[in-house]
Design an enzyme around this catalytic site. Structure first.
Site, PDB file in Angstrom:
ATOM      1  N   HIS A  98       3.422  -2.615   1.765  1.00 50.06           N
ATOM      2  CA  HIS A  98       2.872  -1.555   0.917  1.00 50.06           C
ATOM      3  C   HIS A  98       1.365  -1.680   0.658  1.00 50.06           C
ATOM      4  O   HIS A  98       0.752  -0.729   0.169  1.00 50.06           O
ATOM      5  CB  HIS A  98       3.655  -1.468  -0.398  1.00 50.06           C
ATOM      6  CG  HIS A  98       3.842  -0.055  -0.876  1.00 50.06           C
ATOM      7  ND1 HIS A  98       4.818   0.318  -1.769  1.00 50.06           N
ATOM      8  CD2 HIS A  98       3.154   1.089  -0.587  1.00 50.06           C
ATOM      9  CE1 HIS A  98       4.720   1.623  -2.007  1.00 50.06           C
ATOM     10  NE2 HIS A  98       3.722   2.112  -1.308  1.00 50.06           N
ATOM     11  N   ASP A 121       9.654   3.819  -5.446  1.00 50.98           N
ATOM     12  CA  ASP A 121       9.627   2.360  -5.270  1.00 50.98           C
ATOM     13  C   ASP A 121      10.471   1.668  -6.338  1.00 50.98           C
ATOM     14  O   ASP A 121      10.549   2.139  -7.477  1.00 50.98           O
ATOM     15  CB  ASP A 121       8.154   1.912  -5.421  1.00 50.98           C
ATOM     16  CG  ASP A 121       7.842   0.570  -4.773  1.00 50.98           C
ATOM     17  OD1 ASP A 121       8.687  -0.330  -4.825  1.00 50.98           O
ATOM     18  OD2 ASP A 121       6.720   0.436  -4.236  1.00 50.98           O
ATOM     19  N   ASP A 125       4.034  -1.950  -8.262  1.00 47.71           N
ATOM     20  CA  ASP A 125       2.868  -2.301  -7.438  1.00 47.71           C
ATOM     21  C   ASP A 125       1.569  -2.095  -8.211  1.00 47.71           C
ATOM     22  O   ASP A 125       0.567  -1.608  -7.681  1.00 47.71           O
ATOM     23  CB  ASP A 125       2.879  -1.525  -6.108  1.00 47.71           C
ATOM     24  CG  ASP A 125       4.064  -1.936  -5.234  1.00 47.71           C
ATOM     25  OD1 ASP A 125       4.667  -2.998  -5.506  1.00 47.71           O
ATOM     26  OD2 ASP A 125       4.400  -1.200  -4.291  1.00 47.71           O
ATOM     27  N   HIS A 138       0.745  -6.683  -1.541  1.00 43.79           N
ATOM     28  CA  HIS A 138       1.645  -5.509  -1.517  1.00 43.79           C
ATOM     29  C   HIS A 138       2.187  -5.168  -2.910  1.00 43.79           C
ATOM     30  O   HIS A 138       2.726  -4.078  -3.105  1.00 43.79           O
ATOM     31  CB  HIS A 138       2.788  -5.667  -0.497  1.00 43.79           C
ATOM     32  CG  HIS A 138       3.959  -6.479  -0.968  1.00 43.79           C
ATOM     33  ND1 HIS A 138       5.248  -6.267  -0.504  1.00 43.79           N
ATOM     34  CD2 HIS A 138       4.043  -7.499  -1.850  1.00 43.79           C
ATOM     35  CE1 HIS A 138       6.081  -7.124  -1.081  1.00 43.79           C
ATOM     36  NE2 HIS A 138       5.379  -7.879  -1.892  1.00 43.79           N
ATOM     37  N   ASP A 227      12.349   0.091  -0.318  1.00 44.65           N
ATOM     38  CA  ASP A 227      13.111  -0.689  -1.302  1.00 44.65           C
ATOM     39  C   ASP A 227      13.417   0.103  -2.574  1.00 44.65           C
ATOM     40  O   ASP A 227      14.122  -0.379  -3.457  1.00 44.65           O
ATOM     41  CB  ASP A 227      12.455  -2.047  -1.598  1.00 44.65           C
ATOM     42  CG  ASP A 227      11.166  -1.984  -2.404  1.00 44.65           C
ATOM     43  OD1 ASP A 227      10.971  -1.061  -3.199  1.00 44.65           O
ATOM     44  OD2 ASP A 227      10.338  -2.924  -2.247  1.00 44.65           O
ATOM     45  N   GLU A 270       7.354  -0.774   4.212  1.00 50.14           N
ATOM     46  CA  GLU A 270       8.212  -1.943   3.961  1.00 50.14           C
ATOM     47  C   GLU A 270       9.454  -2.005   4.845  1.00 50.14           C
ATOM     48  O   GLU A 270      10.377  -2.763   4.559  1.00 50.14           O
ATOM     49  CB  GLU A 270       8.592  -2.059   2.471  1.00 50.14           C
ATOM     50  CG  GLU A 270       7.408  -2.283   1.518  1.00 50.14           C
ATOM     51  CD  GLU A 270       6.874  -3.733   1.480  1.00 50.14           C
ATOM     52  OE1 GLU A 270       7.565  -4.635   1.973  1.00 50.14           O
ATOM     53  OE2 GLU A 270       5.742  -3.918   0.971  1.00 50.14           O
TER      54      GLU A 270
END
Ligand code: ARG
Ligand code: MN
Ligand code: MN
Length: 298
Positions: A98, A121, A125, A138, A227, A270
């Site tokens: 990412h 997500d 992040d 990431h 994910d 990812e």
């Protein structure tokens, strides 16, 4: 004329599980061209950004893994994306971990006054070197895009920030670090955690997200981390978290975005074929792209 440009970003430097650099190949192998060909007037695959096989290194001062390399490679990605947007094509980026979003957003955002971002997500992040538990970049791209983080990263493209906090919607969150929670509260970032998805249903989550972004943005980037989906549907990811968004809910989300006609750039990140089961995760990614770009059964 509706034009699509596909750009592969085979980079795994933002985390420690090798194999995510093969994501673009796995997604192409899953039949991306065949799937999207009929949905656009023109589909061009521009190949991969050159990443090479650089040696892994840790920046001693900041404790950031592969800082300089990531800055260099995301700068190349940003330049390519900039050209694609200028040529009037929709940029679709295939990851890669990412951290590549740092480059995508740097290339895209200068073309908009108020770029919106949907961050689909399990994670926020939103870490910086100070809050990161891992030193993995990431886990930082959304913070970087807000202008928070190492100068080498936040200044890519020569401007900052790439996104304003009120133009972000995070969907699918179920693993947030302490510093990320604080940042979300401090900046007032809109987040639909798994709790809200369970409670409201994906239909309402998407209706609200679309309405919210329509009011304040002039383009919307979709950054989709595989994910976000439950690991049973998308096992080929480096940091899986149980209790995720289902395959069906994800299709619904993509279909609603297609109907809203608001997404102006996208990346699917990812995908790690080494951790996958018979390329399942790449196949899911391509199926979701179909829905995002307007595929219909009838
Ligand atoms: N793009 C991702 N899969 N990010 C996972 C980040 C995990 C954790 N929050 C970290 O900072 O290391
Ligand atoms: Mn994630
Ligand atoms: Mn992510």
């Amino acid at each position: 004329m509706r034009k699509l440009a596909i750009i592969g970003m085979p980079m795994d430097l933002g985390q420690t599980r090798r194999g995510v650099d093969m994501g673009p190949s796995a997604i192409r192998y899953a039949g991306i061209n065949e799937r999207l060909n009929t949905l656009f007037d023109e589909v061009r695959d521009l190949g991969d950004i050159e990443v090479g096989r650089p040696e892994v290194s840790i920046d001693k001062e900041s404790n950031l893994r592969n800082l300089e390399l990531i800055a260099e490679k995301t700068t190349s990605l940003a330049k390519k994306i900039d050209e694609v947007v200028q040529s009037g094509s929709f940029p679709l980026v295939l990851g890669g971990d990412h951290s590549i979003a740092i480059g995508t957003l740097a290339g895209v955002s200068k073309h908009y006054e108020n770029l919106g971002v949907i961050w689909y997500d399990a994670h926020g992040d939103l870490n910086t070197a100070e809050t990161s538990p891992s030193g993995n970049i990431h886990g930082m791209p959304l913070a970087v895009s807000l202008g928070l983080g190492h100068p080498l990263l936040i200044n890519i493209g020569g401007y900052l920030p790439k996104v304003k906090p009120e133009n972000i919607v995070i969907i699918g969150a179920r693993s947030l670090d302490e510093g990320e929670r604080e940042l979300i509260k401090e900046k007032g970032i809109r987040v639909y955690t798994m709790h809200e998805i369970d409670r409201l249903g994906m239909t309402r989550v998407m209706e609200e997200s679309i309405e919210y972004l329509k009011e304040r943005t002039d383009g919307v980037h979709l950054s989709l981390d595989l994910d976000a989906l439950d690991p049973t549907d998308a096992p080929g990811v480096g940091t899986p978290v149980n209790g995720g968004i289902s395959y069906r809910e994800s299709h619904l989300a993509m279909e609603m975005l297609a109907e809203a006609n608001m997404i102006t750039s996208a990346e699917f990140v990812e995908v790690n074929p080494i951790l996958d089961e018979r390329n399942k995760t790449a196949i899911v990614a391509v199926a979701l792209m179909g829905s995002l770009f307007g595929e219909k059964l009838l």
